[in-house]
Design a protein around this motif. Sequence first.
Motif, PDB file in Angstrom:
ATOM      1  N   CYS A  29       0.842  -1.206   0.000  1.00  0.00           N
ATOM      2  CA  CYS A  29       0.000   0.000   0.000  1.00  0.00           C
ATOM      3  C   CYS A  29       0.877   1.257   0.000  1.00  0.00           C
ATOM      4  O   CYS A  29       1.676   1.454   0.910  1.00  0.00           O
ATOM      5  N   PRO A  30       0.694   2.111  -0.999  1.00  0.00           N
ATOM      6  CA  PRO A  30       1.526   3.316  -1.072  1.00  0.00           C
ATOM      7  C   PRO A  30       1.120   4.390  -0.069  1.00  0.00           C
ATOM      8  O   PRO A  30       1.809   5.398   0.060  1.00  0.00           O
ATOM      9  N   HIS A  31       0.021   4.178   0.642  1.00  0.00           N
ATOM     10  CA  HIS A  31      -0.461   5.226   1.530  1.00  0.00           C
ATOM     11  C   HIS A  31      -0.658   4.770   2.970  1.00  0.00           C
ATOM     12  O   HIS A  31      -1.405   5.401   3.717  1.00  0.00           O
ATOM     13  N   SER A  32      -0.020   3.676   3.326  1.00  0.00           N
ATOM     14  CA  SER A  32      -0.043   3.218   4.723  1.00  0.00           C
ATOM     15  C   SER A  32      -1.455   3.134   5.288  1.00  0.00           C
ATOM     16  O   SER A  32      -1.722   3.568   6.407  1.00  0.00           O
ATOM     17  N   VAL A  33      -2.345   2.577   4.489  1.00  0.00           N
ATOM     18  CA  VAL A  33      -3.740   2.439   4.926  1.00  0.00           C
ATOM     19  C   VAL A  33      -3.893   1.331   5.970  1.00  0.00           C
ATOM     20  O   VAL A  33      -4.741   1.403   6.844  1.00  0.00           O
ATOM     21  N   PHE A  34      -3.033   0.303   5.856  1.00  0.00           N
ATOM     22  CA  PHE A  34      -3.147  -0.858   6.748  1.00  0.00           C
ATOM     23  C   PHE A  34      -2.055  -0.865   7.799  1.00  0.00           C
ATOM     24  O   PHE A  34      -0.967  -0.317   7.613  1.00  0.00           O
ATOM     25  N   SER A  35      -2.349  -1.566   8.899  1.00  0.00           N
ATOM     26  CA  SER A  35      -1.280  -1.989   9.795  1.00  0.00           C
ATOM     27  C   SER A  35      -1.647  -3.386  10.283  1.00  0.00           C
ATOM     28  O   SER A  35      -2.771  -3.860  10.071  1.00  0.00           O
ATOM     29  N   ILE A  36      -0.685  -4.053  10.860  1.00  0.00           N
ATOM     30  CA  ILE A  36      -0.932  -5.396  11.391  1.00  0.00           C
ATOM     31  C   ILE A  36      -0.953  -5.311  12.909  1.00  0.00           C
ATOM     32  O   ILE A  36      -0.050  -4.749  13.528  1.00  0.00           O
ATOM     33  N   ASP A  37      -2.000  -5.860  13.481  1.00  0.00           N
ATOM     34  CA  ASP A  37      -2.118  -5.885  14.928  1.00  0.00           C
ATOM     35  C   ASP A  37      -2.578  -7.279  15.338  1.00  0.00           C
ATOM     36  O   ASP A  37      -3.579  -7.780  14.816  1.00  0.00           O
ATOM     37  N   MET A  38      -1.855  -7.908  16.217  1.00  0.00           N
ATOM     38  CA  MET A  38      -2.207  -9.258  16.670  1.00  0.00           C
ATOM     39  C   MET A  38      -2.389 -10.220  15.490  1.00  0.00           C
ATOM     40  O   MET A  38      -3.334 -10.980  15.413  1.00  0.00           O
ATOM     41  N   ARG A  39      -1.482 -10.133  14.517  1.00  0.00           N
ATOM     42  CA  ARG A  39      -1.484 -10.997  13.337  1.00  0.00           C
ATOM     43  C   ARG A  39      -2.718 -10.861  12.467  1.00  0.00           C
ATOM     44  O   ARG A  39      -3.108 -11.793  11.754  1.00  0.00           O
ATOM     45  N   LYS A  40      -3.334  -9.712  12.524  1.00  0.00           N
ATOM     46  CA  LYS A  40      -4.462  -9.416  11.651  1.00  0.00           C
ATOM     47  C   LYS A  40      -4.273  -8.018  11.079  1.00  0.00           C
ATOM     48  O   LYS A  40      -3.838  -7.102  11.788  1.00  0.00           O
ATOM     49  N   ALA A  41      -4.611  -7.877   9.794  1.00  0.00           N
ATOM     50  CA  ALA A  41      -4.573  -6.546   9.197  1.00  0.00           C
ATOM     51  C   ALA A  41      -5.743  -5.731   9.708  1.00  0.00           C
ATOM     52  O   ALA A  41      -6.820  -6.267   9.991  1.00  0.00           O
ATOM     53  N   GLU A  42      -5.520  -4.442   9.820  1.00  0.00           N
ATOM     54  CA  GLU A  42      -6.617  -3.539  10.117  1.00  0.00           C
ATOM     55  C   GLU A  42      -6.440  -2.269   9.309  1.00  0.00           C
ATOM     56  O   GLU A  42      -5.315  -1.895   8.959  1.00  0.00           O
ATOM     57  N   ILE A  43      -7.558  -1.651   9.004  1.00  0.00           N
ATOM     58  CA  ILE A  43      -7.532  -0.404   8.242  1.00  0.00           C
ATOM     59  C   ILE A  43      -7.344   0.727   9.239  1.00  0.00           C
ATOM     60  O   ILE A  43      -8.165   0.923  10.138  1.00  0.00           O
ATOM     61  N   VAL A  44      -6.235   1.446   9.100  1.00  0.00           N
ATOM     62  CA  VAL A  44      -5.937   2.515  10.061  1.00  0.00           C
ATOM     63  C   VAL A  44      -6.078   3.903   9.442  1.00  0.00           C
ATOM     64  O   VAL A  44      -6.115   4.886  10.176  1.00  0.00           O
ATOM     65  N   ASP A  45      -6.145   3.973   8.124  1.00  0.00           N
ATOM     66  CA  ASP A  45      -6.256   5.299   7.497  1.00  0.00           C
ATOM     67  C   ASP A  45      -7.029   5.197   6.189  1.00  0.00           C
ATOM     68  O   ASP A  45      -6.501   5.399   5.110  1.00  0.00           O
ATOM     69  N   ARG A  46      -8.306   4.875   6.306  1.00  0.00           N
ATOM     70  CA  ARG A  46      -9.153   4.652   5.126  1.00  0.00           C
ATOM     71  C   ARG A  46      -9.152   5.853   4.188  1.00  0.00           C
ATOM     72  O   ARG A  46      -9.169   5.720   2.964  1.00  0.00           O
ATOM     73  N   ASN A  47      -9.148   7.035   4.743  1.00  0.00           N
ATOM     74  CA  ASN A  47      -9.262   8.224   3.904  1.00  0.00           C
ATOM     75  C   ASN A  47      -8.054   8.468   3.018  1.00  0.00           C
ATOM     76  O   ASN A  47      -8.101   9.299   2.111  1.00  0.00           O
ATOM     77  N   SER A  48      -6.968   7.744   3.263  1.00  0.00           N
ATOM     78  CA  SER A  48      -5.800   7.880   2.395  1.00  0.00           C
ATOM     79  C   SER A  48      -5.828   6.902   1.231  1.00  0.00           C
ATOM     80  O   SER A  48      -4.964   6.947   0.362  1.00  0.00           O
ATOM     81  N   CYS A  49      -6.803   5.996   1.224  1.00  0.00           N
ATOM     82  CA  CYS A  49      -6.885   5.006   0.137  1.00  0.00           C
ATOM     83  C   CYS A  49      -7.223   5.689  -1.178  1.00  0.00           C
ATOM     84  O   CYS A  49      -8.170   6.457  -1.259  1.00  0.00           O
ATOM     85  N   MET A  50      -6.422   5.400  -2.203  1.00  0.00           N
ATOM     86  CA  MET A  50      -6.675   5.954  -3.532  1.00  0.00           C
ATOM     87  C   MET A  50      -7.248   4.890  -4.465  1.00  0.00           C
ATOM     88  O   MET A  50      -7.300   5.087  -5.672  1.00  0.00           O
ATOM     89  N   GLU A  51      -7.682   3.774  -3.890  1.00  0.00           N
ATOM     90  CA  GLU A  51      -8.356   2.713  -4.653  1.00  0.00           C
ATOM     91  C   GLU A  51      -7.511   2.226  -5.827  1.00  0.00           C
ATOM     92  O   GLU A  51      -8.008   1.995  -6.921  1.00  0.00           O
ATOM     93  N   CYS A  52      -6.218   2.044  -5.558  1.00  0.00           N
ATOM     94  CA  CYS A  52      -5.318   1.594  -6.632  1.00  0.00           C
ATOM     95  C   CYS A  52      -5.431   0.090  -6.865  1.00  0.00           C
ATOM     96  O   CYS A  52      -5.071  -0.409  -7.922  1.00  0.00           O
TER      97      CYS A  52
END
Length: 98
Positions: A29-52
């Motif tokens: 992800c070029p915009h750091s939308v995700f992070s991993i927490d407890m071995r699961k991805a989570e969306i941390v910055d949805r508004n930065s998603c450019m739908e690439c």
Amino acid sequence: MKHKYLKNVATLKLEAEKCIGCGMCVTVCPHSVFSIDMRKAEIVDRNSCMECGACVKNCPASAIEVQAGVGCATAVINGILRGTEPDCDCSGNSGSCY
Ligand code: SF4
Ligand code: SF4
């Protein structure tokens, strides 16, 4: 400066129960939308998603959905790239543009 795109229009969806915690979405992800927490991805910055669509293409568990290449965010980006006004299928009669 990190660009923000249109708020609350990203079509991004994450099915956490399918996620195997590989971290590919974080890597691509070029915009750091995700992070991993407890071995699961989570969306941390949805508004930065450019739908690439990079996260969808690289997720081995099919845990991510995004409508890549459609929508107003794409139109805005295309407009910037082409030096024209934003142009997308939802202008005109549908009235669904934000
Ligand atoms: S579609 Fe692109 S910008 Fe949005 S979360 Fe996936 S990789 Fe990041
Ligand atoms: S790429 Fe898919 S499986 Fe891997 S951490 Fe991201 S959402 Fe989970």
